[in-house]
Design an enzyme around this catalytic site. Structure first.
Site, short mmCIF file in Angstrom:
data_model
loop_
_atom_site.label_atom_id
_atom_site.label_comp_id
_atom_site.label_asym_id
_atom_site.label_seq_id
_atom_site.Cartn_x
_atom_site.Cartn_y
_atom_site.Cartn_z
N GLU A 21 15.96 -42.73 5.24
CA GLU A 21 14.75 -42.45 6.05
C GLU A 21 13.85 -41.49 5.30
OE1 GLU A 21 16.01 -41.19 9.93
OE2 GLU A 21 16.95 -43.09 10.38
N GLY B 283 28.94 -41.83 25.25
CA GLY B 283 28.73 -40.41 25.50
C GLY B 283 27.66 -40.26 26.58
N ARG B 284 26.97 -39.12 26.54
CA ARG B 284 25.94 -38.87 27.55
C ARG B 284 24.84 -39.94 27.52
NH1 ARG B 284 26.56 -34.08 24.91
NH2 ARG B 284 27.23 -32.26 26.09
N ILE B 285 24.39 -40.29 26.31
CA ILE B 285 23.28 -41.25 26.22
C ILE B 285 23.75 -42.63 26.66
CG2 ILE B 285 21.55 -42.27 24.68
CD1 ILE B 285 21.83 -39.67 22.94
N ARG C 261 22.67 -43.73 14.19
CA ARG C 261 22.41 -43.36 12.80
C ARG C 261 22.49 -44.63 11.95
NH1 ARG C 261 20.65 -39.34 14.55
NH2 ARG C 261 21.19 -37.17 14.07
N HIS D 150 12.69 -43.54 13.82
CA HIS D 150 13.63 -42.53 14.33
C HIS D 150 12.97 -41.64 15.40
CE1 HIS D 150 17.46 -40.10 13.17
NE2 HIS D 150 17.20 -39.99 14.48
N THR E 4 20.19 -46.92 17.88
CA THR E 4 19.41 -45.68 18.03
C THR E 4 20.30 -44.48 17.68
OG1 THR E 4 19.88 -45.79 20.40
CG2 THR E 4 17.69 -46.45 19.72
#
Ligand code: GLV
Length: 323
Positions: free
Chosen positions: A267, A156-158, A238, A286, A236
């Site tokens: 978490e 995706g974008r990341i 989930r 996170h 990075t």
């Protein structure tokens, strides 16, 4: 009459000022402690809008309490904390914060990759422990980043922003995505691989896909066994995407070389979690998008989404239900 919104965590003053000019704002008073579930269940009853963080589970129980809720504005790009189907059925708009955190999260992903490969945290701890006797040839040796093969799962974008960073290190870049992106491949000079091939060929495997029940434990015993002995897994995205027990055994038994984890199934991760006992794991709480500027942009975007929906214009970044 002004509409009422509830914010599940204390936010910076200028965000509150922006919202207070239009709405009656109610807010959980703590900055670092999530709103208790029973408080959320009560507060949701009479509000028109909810601004929440990924720590709040907005499920059917919460939605059923809401009598007049029109919009849920999540301050995160991921929205697996919200039941999108149930919200949509009730006519509630859900929004997230994509775009503004792309580069910052790609930075952290690459930082985790570098820290894991070059044993940055372990080296620092080694020095401070007083064990550093003398410089020696093979001491604290890690893995090369320059020229290595990077496998991105979830382009995706990341993922695309990570490609730009990796190109600066002359990395050979592979990716796997639910739908193949031929134009992006051409534009960025990267190569599509089936999952199995990507796992077998990569020196670094980075997980950057959104979480959904379909990808729960996507990386388990079998997938880890396909990876190279020198390979490093970076997550990075989930925590639920990785079977942590399988990862622990794989790292402990030297089946893969290391891992960099910013996210966990639970978490905050319990401090007695087996993964935290391993020297070849770099862990972070996170913080993928945690730069001052980016977190402020996320909060502003969440506020603007709220303003958009409740003042009758449009949400800037609505979550569209995947059929
Ligand atoms: C953080 O994990 C986010 O989804 O924005």
């Amino acid at each position: 009459m002004k509409k009422t919104i509830y914010i599940t965590r204390k936010l910076p003053g200028d965000i509150i000022d922006k919202l207070s000019s239009q709405f009656h704002v109610k807010m959980w008073h703590e900055e670092n402690v999530p709103v208790p579930r029973e408080v959320l269940l009560k507060e949701i009853e009479e509000v028109d809008g909810l601004i929440c963080l990924l720590t709040e589970k907005i499920d059917v129980e919460v939605l059923n309490q809401a009598k007049q809720l029109q919009v849920i504005s999540n301050i995160a790009v991921g929205y697996n904390n919200i039941d999108i189907q149930a919200s949509t059925e009730r006519g509630i708009v859900v929004t997230n914060t994509p775009g503004v955190l792309t580069e910052t999260t790609a930075d952290l992903t690459f930082a985790l990759l570098m820290a894991s490969a070059r044993r940055v945290v372990e080296g620092s701890e080694y020095l401070r422990s007083g064990e550093w006797g003398a410089w020696s040839l093979m001491q604290m040796t890690g893995q090369d980043i320059y020229g290595a093969t990077l496998g991105i799962i979830g382009l995706g974008r990341i993922g695309e922003a990570l490609v730009k960073r990796a190109q600066g290190f002359d990395m050979n870049i592979l990716y796997h995505n639910r739908t193949r992106k031929r134009e992006t491949e051409e534009k960025l000079g990267i190569h599509y691989r089936e999952m199995k091939d990507l796992l077998q060929q990569s020196d670094f495997v980075c997980l950057l896909l959104p979480y959904s029940p379909e990808v729960h434990h996507l990386i388990g015993k079998e997938e880890l066994s396909l990876m190279k002995k020198e390979a490093i897994l970076i997550n990075t995205a989930r925590g639920g995407i990785v079977d942590e027990e399988a990862l622990y055994h794989s790292l402990k038994n030297g089946e893969i070389w290391g891992a960099g984890l910013d996210v966990f199934e639970q978490e905050p991760v319990p401090t007695d979690h087996p993964l935290l006992t391993l020297p070849n794991v770099v862990t972070l709480p996170h913080i993928g998008s945690a730069s001052v500027k980016t977190r402020m942009k996320m909060a502003h975007l969440a506020a603007d989404n709220m303003l958009g929906v409740l003042t009758g214009s449009e949400a800037l970044t609505p979550v569209i239900l995947n059929k």
